[in-house]
Design an enzyme around this catalytic site. Sequence first.
Site, PDB file in Angstrom:
ATOM      1  N   LEU A   1       0.854  -1.182   0.000  1.00 44.20           N
ATOM      2  CA  LEU A   1       0.000   0.000   0.000  1.00 44.20           C
ATOM      3  C   LEU A   1       0.897   1.241   0.000  1.00 44.20           C
ATOM      4  O   LEU A   1       2.106   1.140   0.229  1.00 44.20           O
ATOM      5  CB  LEU A   1      -0.900  -0.003   1.234  1.00 44.20           C
ATOM      6  CG  LEU A   1      -1.834  -1.203   1.378  1.00 44.20           C
ATOM      7  CD1 LEU A   1      -2.550  -1.159   2.718  1.00 44.20           C
ATOM      8  CD2 LEU A   1      -2.834  -1.264   0.232  1.00 44.20           C
ATOM      9  N   SER A   2       0.301   2.399  -0.210  1.00 41.82           N
ATOM     10  CA  SER A   2       1.140   3.604  -0.220  1.00 41.82           C
ATOM     11  C   SER A   2       1.834   3.784   1.122  1.00 41.82           C
ATOM     12  O   SER A   2       2.985   4.229   1.176  1.00 41.82           O
ATOM     13  CB  SER A   2       0.317   4.837  -0.585  1.00 41.82           C
ATOM     14  OG  SER A   2      -0.778   4.993   0.289  1.00 41.82           O
ATOM     15  N   GLU A   3       1.149   3.441   2.229  1.00 41.43           N
ATOM     16  CA  GLU A   3       1.785   3.472   3.544  1.00 41.43           C
ATOM     17  C   GLU A   3       1.225   2.383   4.454  1.00 41.43           C
ATOM     18  O   GLU A   3       0.064   1.982   4.322  1.00 41.43           O
ATOM     19  CB  GLU A   3       1.610   4.824   4.239  1.00 41.43           C
ATOM     20  CG  GLU A   3       2.572   5.904   3.786  1.00 41.43           C
ATOM     21  CD  GLU A   3       1.925   6.873   2.824  1.00 41.43           C
ATOM     22  OE1 GLU A   3       2.616   7.794   2.367  1.00 41.43           O
ATOM     23  OE2 GLU A   3       0.747   6.702   2.504  1.00 41.43           O
ATOM     24  N   THR A   4       2.086   1.945   5.376  1.00 45.46           N
ATOM     25  CA  THR A   4       1.727   1.042   6.468  1.00 45.46           C
ATOM     26  C   THR A   4       2.294   1.659   7.746  1.00 45.46           C
ATOM     27  O   THR A   4       3.405   2.185   7.742  1.00 45.46           O
ATOM     28  CB  THR A   4       2.329  -0.350   6.254  1.00 45.46           C
ATOM     29  OG1 THR A   4       1.768  -0.931   5.070  1.00 45.46           O
ATOM     30  CG2 THR A   4       2.071  -1.268   7.432  1.00 45.46           C
TER      31      THR A   4
ATOM     32  N   HIS B   1      -2.425  10.874   5.651  1.00 48.70           N
ATOM     33  CA  HIS B   1      -3.445   9.825   5.734  1.00 48.70           C
ATOM     34  C   HIS B   1      -3.040   8.718   6.702  1.00 48.70           C
ATOM     35  O   HIS B   1      -3.910   8.168   7.396  1.00 48.70           O
ATOM     36  CB  HIS B   1      -3.832   9.324   4.329  1.00 48.70           C
ATOM     37  CG  HIS B   1      -3.286   8.026   3.901  1.00 48.70           C
ATOM     38  ND1 HIS B   1      -2.102   7.899   3.211  1.00 48.70           N
ATOM     39  CD2 HIS B   1      -3.780   6.759   4.025  1.00 48.70           C
ATOM     40  CE1 HIS B   1      -1.883   6.628   2.928  1.00 48.70           C
ATOM     41  NE2 HIS B   1      -2.884   5.914   3.412  1.00 48.70           N
TER      42      HIS B   1
END
Length: 302
Positions: free
Chosen positions: A45-48, A77
Amino acid sequence: MRRLHYHRVDVFTDRAFGGNPLAVCTNGRGLNVETMQAIAKEFNLSETTFVLPPDDTAHDWRVRIFTPGSELPMAGHPTVGTSFVLAREHLIRRDEDVTNIVLEEGVGPVPVRVEFKDGEPVFAEMTQPLPRFGPRMTDARAAAEMLSLDASDIDAELPVEVVSCGVPFLFVPVRSLDAARRARPRAELIERVAGDRLPPEVFVFAREVEHEGSTVHSRMFAPTLGITEDPATGGASGPLGCYLVRYGLVACDPAAEIVSEQGIEMGRPSFIRIRIERSGDQITAVRVGGQCHFMGEGFIEV
């Protein structure tokens, strides 16, 4: 092997399959950096995020944020989505209407306000660092070429400028919604033009919008970082609000409330709420928030 619990939420949306997806690992204790990075790469994902005990007991939690390729000092986010998960899982105190917490991130303490309705979190809003402006990019043609646009698509009355509220972005104002829709990033040109002077994250916005209630239509590209396009960029939304206020594009006397619509071209519509406060010519507060939609939870063996 360790069984690690994670949660999946869509951030800056009130429904499934909108907004920006996020994975939150609520117990990151004992994980080394290499394992956190590997997990983020696995989720892709774009971030974790990984939640840890705070270094300062006056704060609530420490949060580390990873893209599939690197750790970030702060991001919007992930902060909003992690706060939503912490509230949902009763990992922060749950006051009747509003709870204020402080998360430790790479940029320092980040205040977050969580709103509740009928005992459940419905909105989270982070406070970002005050803005830093500059440098500017004076070649509008080069800015247009980076985005596969014509020079006439760039709004010549406004600067192409870097603004940071913790993380810098290059803001490119375009004249129309059509121009914003036509934008296509060219990674090789972004890399060449940005060099060491400008950030590789390019944020395009138009004052013409698709949805009633929105203030600006936004897109964020960072192809040299592996992000062709981002559906909702909270870390850029605070600087966006500061840009709009500084150049008189929204009224701010003494506060402005802004809604940035993003992710529409990707089929993941996002609505990011921005609040800017000003005293005289000085911006005194930058806040970014939104709703979240819980998508599910599970376990990963590491």
